[in-house]
Each structure stands twice: as C-alpha cells, then as structure tokens.
Design a protein around this motif. Structure first.
Motif, PDB file in Angstrom:
ATOM      1  N   LEU A  68     -16.169  40.142   9.591  1.00  0.00           N
ATOM      2  CA  LEU A  68     -17.165  41.191   9.805  1.00  0.00           C
ATOM      3  C   LEU A  68     -18.137  41.253   8.630  1.00  0.00           C
ATOM      4  CD1 LEU A  68     -16.783  44.603  11.334  1.00  0.00           C
ATOM      5  CD2 LEU A  68     -17.478  44.559   8.966  1.00  0.00           C
ATOM      6  N   GLN A  69     -17.623  41.163   7.407  1.00  0.00           N
ATOM      7  CA  GLN A  69     -18.484  41.208   6.224  1.00  0.00           C
ATOM      8  C   GLN A  69     -19.454  40.027   6.187  1.00  0.00           C
ATOM      9  OE1 GLN A  69     -15.577  41.337   3.099  1.00  0.00           O
ATOM     10  NE2 GLN A  69     -15.222  43.529   3.314  1.00  0.00           N
ATOM     11  N   ALA A  70     -18.980  38.846   6.586  1.00  0.00           N
ATOM     12  CA  ALA A  70     -19.854  37.669   6.607  1.00  0.00           C
ATOM     13  C   ALA A  70     -20.997  37.880   7.597  1.00  0.00           C
ATOM     14  CB  ALA A  70     -19.059  36.417   6.962  1.00  0.00           C
ATOM     15  N   ILE A  71     -20.688  38.436   8.756  1.00  0.00           N
ATOM     16  CA  ILE A  71     -21.721  38.692   9.763  1.00  0.00           C
ATOM     17  C   ILE A  71     -22.691  39.752   9.266  1.00  0.00           C
ATOM     18  CG2 ILE A  71     -22.174  39.460  12.128  1.00  0.00           C
ATOM     19  CD1 ILE A  71     -20.745  36.674  11.802  1.00  0.00           C
ATOM     20  N   LEU A  72     -22.170  40.817   8.678  1.00  0.00           N
ATOM     21  CA  LEU A  72     -23.054  41.864   8.152  1.00  0.00           C
ATOM     22  C   LEU A  72     -23.979  41.315   7.068  1.00  0.00           C
ATOM     23  CD1 LEU A  72     -20.718  44.998   7.950  1.00  0.00           C
ATOM     24  CD2 LEU A  72     -22.654  44.624   9.491  1.00  0.00           C
ATOM     25  N   LEU A  73     -23.445  40.497   6.171  1.00  0.00           N
ATOM     26  CA  LEU A  73     -24.268  39.892   5.121  1.00  0.00           C
ATOM     27  C   LEU A  73     -25.383  39.054   5.738  1.00  0.00           C
ATOM     28  CD1 LEU A  73     -24.859  39.208   2.167  1.00  0.00           C
ATOM     29  CD2 LEU A  73     -23.129  37.391   2.323  1.00  0.00           C
ATOM     30  N   PHE A  74     -25.036  38.252   6.720  1.00  0.00           N
ATOM     31  CA  PHE A  74     -26.025  37.420   7.396  1.00  0.00           C
ATOM     32  C   PHE A  74     -27.097  38.275   8.073  1.00  0.00           C
ATOM     33  CE2 PHE A  74     -27.638  35.313  11.174  1.00  0.00           C
ATOM     34  CZ  PHE A  74     -28.128  34.138  10.633  1.00  0.00           C
ATOM     35  N   LEU A  75     -26.675  39.303   8.821  1.00  0.00           N
ATOM     36  CA  LEU A  75     -27.629  40.142   9.551  1.00  0.00           C
ATOM     37  C   LEU A  75     -28.512  40.967   8.620  1.00  0.00           C
ATOM     38  CD1 LEU A  75     -25.495  41.299  12.615  1.00  0.00           C
ATOM     39  CD2 LEU A  75     -27.287  39.549  12.545  1.00  0.00           C
ATOM     40  N   VAL A  76     -27.977  41.386   7.482  1.00  0.00           N
ATOM     41  CA  VAL A  76     -28.802  42.101   6.493  1.00  0.00           C
ATOM     42  C   VAL A  76     -29.880  41.160   5.950  1.00  0.00           C
ATOM     43  CG1 VAL A  76     -28.769  43.114   4.170  1.00  0.00           C
ATOM     44  CG2 VAL A  76     -27.115  43.872   5.880  1.00  0.00           C
ATOM     45  N   ALA A  77     -29.497  39.916   5.687  1.00  0.00           N
ATOM     46  CA  ALA A  77     -30.481  38.932   5.215  1.00  0.00           C
ATOM     47  C   ALA A  77     -31.557  38.684   6.267  1.00  0.00           C
ATOM     48  CB  ALA A  77     -29.773  37.626   4.842  1.00  0.00           C
ATOM     49  N   VAL A  78     -31.150  38.621   7.530  1.00  0.00           N
ATOM     50  CA  VAL A  78     -32.121  38.447   8.626  1.00  0.00           C
ATOM     51  C   VAL A  78     -33.043  39.662   8.705  1.00  0.00           C
ATOM     52  CG1 VAL A  78     -32.365  38.335  11.147  1.00  0.00           C
ATOM     53  CG2 VAL A  78     -30.726  36.848   9.991  1.00  0.00           C
ATOM     54  N   ALA A  79     -32.474  40.855   8.637  1.00  0.00           N
ATOM     55  CA  ALA A  79     -33.273  42.081   8.713  1.00  0.00           C
ATOM     56  C   ALA A  79     -34.246  42.180   7.542  1.00  0.00           C
ATOM     57  CB  ALA A  79     -32.358  43.306   8.745  1.00  0.00           C
ATOM     58  N   ALA A  80     -33.856  41.630   6.389  1.00  0.00           N
ATOM     59  CA  ALA A  80     -34.727  41.645   5.211  1.00  0.00           C
ATOM     60  C   ALA A  80     -35.897  40.670   5.350  1.00  0.00           C
ATOM     61  CB  ALA A  80     -33.918  41.320   3.962  1.00  0.00           C
ATOM     62  N   GLY A 101     -34.585  28.663  15.113  1.00  0.00           N
ATOM     63  CA  GLY A 101     -36.025  28.700  15.352  1.00  0.00           C
ATOM     64  C   GLY A 101     -36.783  29.349  14.206  1.00  0.00           C
ATOM     65  N   GLY A 102     -36.105  29.659  13.110  1.00  0.00           N
ATOM     66  CA  GLY A 102     -36.768  30.242  11.947  1.00  0.00           C
ATOM     67  C   GLY A 102     -37.169  31.691  12.121  1.00  0.00           C
ATOM     68  N   ARG A 103     -36.395  32.417  12.912  1.00  0.00           N
ATOM     69  CA  ARG A 103     -36.717  33.821  13.150  1.00  0.00           C
ATOM     70  C   ARG A 103     -36.001  34.710  12.135  1.00  0.00           C
ATOM     71  NH1 ARG A 103     -34.337  35.127  18.119  1.00  0.00           N
ATOM     72  NH2 ARG A 103     -32.898  33.478  17.620  1.00  0.00           N
ATOM     73  N   GLY A 104     -36.633  35.807  11.815  1.00  0.00           N
ATOM     74  CA  GLY A 104     -36.052  36.785  10.912  1.00  0.00           C
ATOM     75  C   GLY A 104     -36.916  38.036  10.904  1.00  0.00           C
ATOM     76  N   GLY A 105     -36.464  39.063  10.212  1.00  0.00           N
ATOM     77  CA  GLY A 105     -37.199  40.320  10.145  1.00  0.00           C
ATOM     78  C   GLY A 105     -36.657  41.329  11.135  1.00  0.00           C
ATOM     79  N   LEU A 106     -37.107  42.553  11.004  1.00  0.00           N
ATOM     80  CA  LEU A 106     -36.618  43.631  11.864  1.00  0.00           C
ATOM     81  C   LEU A 106     -37.005  43.440  13.322  1.00  0.00           C
ATOM     82  CD1 LEU A 106     -37.220  46.756   9.603  1.00  0.00           C
ATOM     83  CD2 LEU A 106     -35.045  45.668  10.172  1.00  0.00           C
ATOM     84  N   GLY A 107     -38.068  42.701  13.579  1.00  0.00           N
ATOM     85  CA  GLY A 107     -38.527  42.486  14.950  1.00  0.00           C
ATOM     86  C   GLY A 107     -37.489  41.837  15.847  1.00  0.00           C
ATOM     87  N   VAL A 108     -36.617  41.003  15.276  1.00  0.00           N
ATOM     88  CA  VAL A 108     -35.606  40.335  16.113  1.00  0.00           C
ATOM     89  C   VAL A 108     -34.584  41.333  16.657  1.00  0.00           C
ATOM     90  CG1 VAL A 108     -35.863  38.103  14.965  1.00  0.00           C
ATOM     91  CG2 VAL A 108     -34.083  39.687  14.188  1.00  0.00           C
ATOM     92  N   PHE A 109     -34.514  42.511  16.034  1.00  0.00           N
ATOM     93  CA  PHE A 109     -33.590  43.541  16.492  1.00  0.00           C
ATOM     94  C   PHE A 109     -34.246  44.473  17.517  1.00  0.00           C
ATOM     95  CE2 PHE A 109     -32.010  42.226  12.352  1.00  0.00           C
ATOM     96  CZ  PHE A 109     -30.691  41.941  12.666  1.00  0.00           C
ATOM     97  N   MET A 110     -35.475  44.168  17.885  1.00  0.00           N
ATOM     98  CA  MET A 110     -36.177  44.933  18.910  1.00  0.00           C
ATOM     99  C   MET A 110     -36.506  44.038  20.108  1.00  0.00           C
ATOM    100  SD  MET A 110     -36.312  47.674  17.232  1.00  0.00           S
ATOM    101  CE  MET A 110     -36.218  48.205  15.549  1.00  0.00           C
ATOM    102  N   ALA A 111     -35.866  42.894  20.189  1.00  0.00           N
ATOM    103  CA  ALA A 111     -36.150  41.889  21.214  1.00  0.00           C
ATOM    104  C   ALA A 111     -34.958  41.783  22.166  1.00  0.00           C
ATOM    105  CB  ALA A 111     -36.416  40.549  20.532  1.00  0.00           C
TER     106      ALA A 111
END
Length: 194
Positions: free
Chosen positions: A60-72, A79-89
């Motif tokens: 769970l911690q590994a996934i959270l770390l990854f998702l926080v990095a993506v959200a940042a 496909g090189g996606r990242g940012g908060l926008g991916v959580f609104m798709a």
C-alpha cells in the motif's frame, strides 16, 4: 536493539521506494488505448507484485508513494501522463483502486500457504486474481460510472476488455513469486513475519 529497528525500517523504506520505481519503469512500456479512455498498461502487474512481495502495508505504501509522485506532476503513468488531471479522467477509479488492490493482494498473500515455491506461486495467483483483478476492476467500473458518466452495464462490459490481459499479469506475478521463493527462501512473501 535500536540499530536493528533502524535497519529494518531502512530496509522497508528501500523496498517501498524500489517498488514505486518499478511501477514507474513499467509505465515506460507503451500503453494500448481503448475506447473507454482507460489504457491497457503493464503497471497493474506492479500493483500485484507489490502486494504479493511486500505484503499489505508496504505494498500500500509503495502505491501511495507512486500516486503522490504522479499527482505532483511526474509523468510516471504509461504514455508519460501525470498531474492531478489524471485523477479527473476515466482512469480515476483504476488509479484509486490500485491502493485497495495492493492491500488486498498483500493481505491474501499473507494468509495463503507459502511453504514451498509452488504453493507460494499458486497463492500469488489467487491473491492477484482476487485483489489485483476483482477489487481493482470494481473500483475501475465505479470510476467509469461516476467520473466518465458511463452507464453501469456499459462500464461493466467495457471493463471486461481488460480481464484477459490482467489474468496473464496474474500468471506473470505468480511466476515472479515462484522465482523469488526459490532464489530467496527467507523473503517474507506477503509480509509474513514482518
């Protein structure tokens, strides 16, 4: 005593970071886009492996770390996606679902038999199917309905496109666990003994 605890914590942090990085590397494999707006990626294999090899909490911690990095904003998704926008798709449910999927996979792996490499592999397959497919797909379907506003039955039938590939990922996860169990018999599969 304090040194041993610090060493265990350091090892745990290193494994969490390693698996977050492994999931990021899996994002370099080209994605396959589907009409639903949710691509097929190899990264869900990383979610399954994190649960099976690290256990529920570190997975769970590994996934959270990854998702926080993506959200940042780091472009770590396929496909090189990242940012908060991916959580609104349309992918929202699947991405959020990685968290309970890794936890459930790890919890099941901790509870299932692992006495031999073959049993560990069979347990990893079962844990991956239940956690990495059923739990993840339930969240994914919910995301398609709530975020993408796709009718429930259409979301369900569209989600079935992912199942054959995810079952193959379950087999690959089981093979990795079998290899780890044979090569590193002291590895705490599913976080056992942690």
């Amino acid at each position: 005593m304090k040194t041993a605890m610090s060493r265990r914590q350091s090892e745990s942090m290193a494994l969490v970071g390693l698996f977050a990085a492994l999931i990021a590397v899996m994002g370099l494999i080209p994605k396959i886009d589907l009409p639903l707006g949710v691509p097929i990626t190899l990264q869900t294999l990383g979610v399954m492996m994190a649960g099976c090899l690290l256990g529920p909490w570190r997975g769970l911690q590994a996934i959270l770390l990854f998702l926080v990095a993506v959200a940042a904003g780091l472009p770590l998704l396929a496909g090189g996606r990242g940012g908060l926008g991916v959580f609104m798709a349309p992918t929202t449910g699947y991405l959020i679902g990685w968290i309970p999927a890794a936890f459930t996979t790890g919890l099941l792996m901790a509870l299932l038999p692992k006495a031999t490499a073959l049993r560990a592999a069979a347990s990893a397959f079962v844990a991956s199917v239940l956690g990495g497919v059923l739990v993840l797909h339930a969240f994914g379907i919910a995301g398609l309905v709530l975020v993408a506003k796709i009718p429930l039955m259409q979301a369900f039938w569209g989600d079935l496109l992912f199942v054959p590939g995810d079952m193959l990922k379950c087999v690959l996860c089981a093979l990795v666990v079998h290899t780890v169990a044979r090569a590193l018999p002291d590895w705490r599969l599913g976080g056992r003994g942690a």
